[in-house]
Design a protein around this motif. Structure first.
Motif, mmCIF file in Angstrom:
data_model
loop_
_atom_site.group_PDB
_atom_site.id
_atom_site.type_symbol
_atom_site.label_atom_id
_atom_site.label_comp_id
_atom_site.label_asym_id
_atom_site.label_seq_id
_atom_site.Cartn_x
_atom_site.Cartn_y
_atom_site.Cartn_z
ATOM 1 N N GLU A 32 0.850 -1.182 0.000
ATOM 2 C CA GLU A 32 0.000 0.000 0.000
ATOM 3 C C GLU A 32 0.886 1.233 0.000
ATOM 4 O O GLU A 32 1.769 1.367 0.841
ATOM 5 N N VAL A 33 0.662 2.140 -0.954
ATOM 6 C CA VAL A 33 1.441 3.370 -1.070
ATOM 7 C C VAL A 33 0.567 4.526 -0.574
ATOM 8 O O VAL A 33 -0.468 4.823 -1.168
ATOM 9 N N ILE A 40 -2.774 5.767 -2.576
ATOM 10 C CA ILE A 40 -2.799 5.991 -4.028
ATOM 11 C C ILE A 40 -2.552 4.729 -4.844
ATOM 12 O O ILE A 40 -2.783 4.733 -6.051
ATOM 13 N N ASP A 41 -2.059 3.649 -4.216
ATOM 14 C CA ASP A 41 -1.810 2.428 -4.966
ATOM 15 C C ASP A 41 -1.807 1.230 -4.034
ATOM 16 O O ASP A 41 -1.359 1.331 -2.892
ATOM 17 N N ALA A 43 -0.710 -2.919 -4.599
ATOM 18 C CA ALA A 43 -0.182 -3.922 -5.520
ATOM 19 C C ALA A 43 -0.073 -5.269 -4.811
ATOM 20 O O ALA A 43 0.343 -5.332 -3.654
ATOM 21 N N ASP A 49 -1.929 -7.357 -13.137
ATOM 22 C CA ASP A 49 -1.299 -6.073 -13.410
ATOM 23 C C ASP A 49 0.134 -6.000 -12.865
ATOM 24 O O ASP A 49 0.657 -4.925 -12.626
ATOM 25 N N ARG A 54 5.839 -0.244 -11.210
ATOM 26 C CA ARG A 54 4.402 -0.032 -11.002
ATOM 27 C C ARG A 54 4.066 1.456 -10.937
ATOM 28 O O ARG A 54 3.021 1.884 -11.375
ATOM 29 N N GLY A 55 4.960 2.229 -10.335
ATOM 30 C CA GLY A 55 4.737 3.668 -10.210
ATOM 31 C C GLY A 55 6.047 4.410 -10.250
ATOM 32 O O GLY A 55 7.073 3.893 -9.787
#
Length: 133
Positions: A32-33, A40-41, A43, A49, A54-55
């Motif tokens: 978790e970001v 915001i993200d 994964a 995906d 990833r970012g």
């Protein structure tokens, strides 16, 4: 939805962001970001995906990139700006993800593994400001 596990959070000092590990489907770790604006993200390794990068974003005075670790678990991260390249050690998160952060505004990031290289342009990130009164 993720549920907290026992992994510690990882603060990113230049950006002020925080990485947390939750639990994804089939008991896999979920990265978790979190920014000052919130989550915001998310994964989960091995998902549809899945991506080496990833970012990749830049703020006013920092740049950060993250992604999924490849088989073998090693990545070399280089941030690029006008004529300069900075190699940054990637931090491994929960044995499944990597993150790299550097002070300064960079234009792109190149991530190299034993069998692949991916280059991505950094997106500009602006945190929301509180409304003016």
């Amino acid at each position: 939805m993720t549920h907290a596990m026992t992994f510690p959070t990882t603060p990113l000092t230049a950006s002020g962001w925080e990485l947390r590990v939750g639990r994804g489907s089939r008991r896999r770790p979920a990265l978790e970001v979190h920014t000052g604006d919130g989550l915001i993200d998310v994964a989960v390794p091995g998902g549809l995906d899945a991506s080496l990068v990833r970012g990749a974003v830049r703020g006013r005075r920092w740049s950060v990139a993250w992604g999924e670790l490849p088989p073998g678990g090693e990545v070399l991260v280089e941030f690029h700006a006008k004529g300069s390249v900075v190699k940054v050690p990637a931090v491994t998160i929960a044995g499944a993800f990597w993150v790299a952060e550097v002070p300064g505004r960079y234009r792109s990031v190149a991530v190299t593994t034993a069998v692949d290289q991916v280059s991505v342009r950094l997106r500009r990130f602006r945190e929301a400001r509180p409304p003016q009164r």
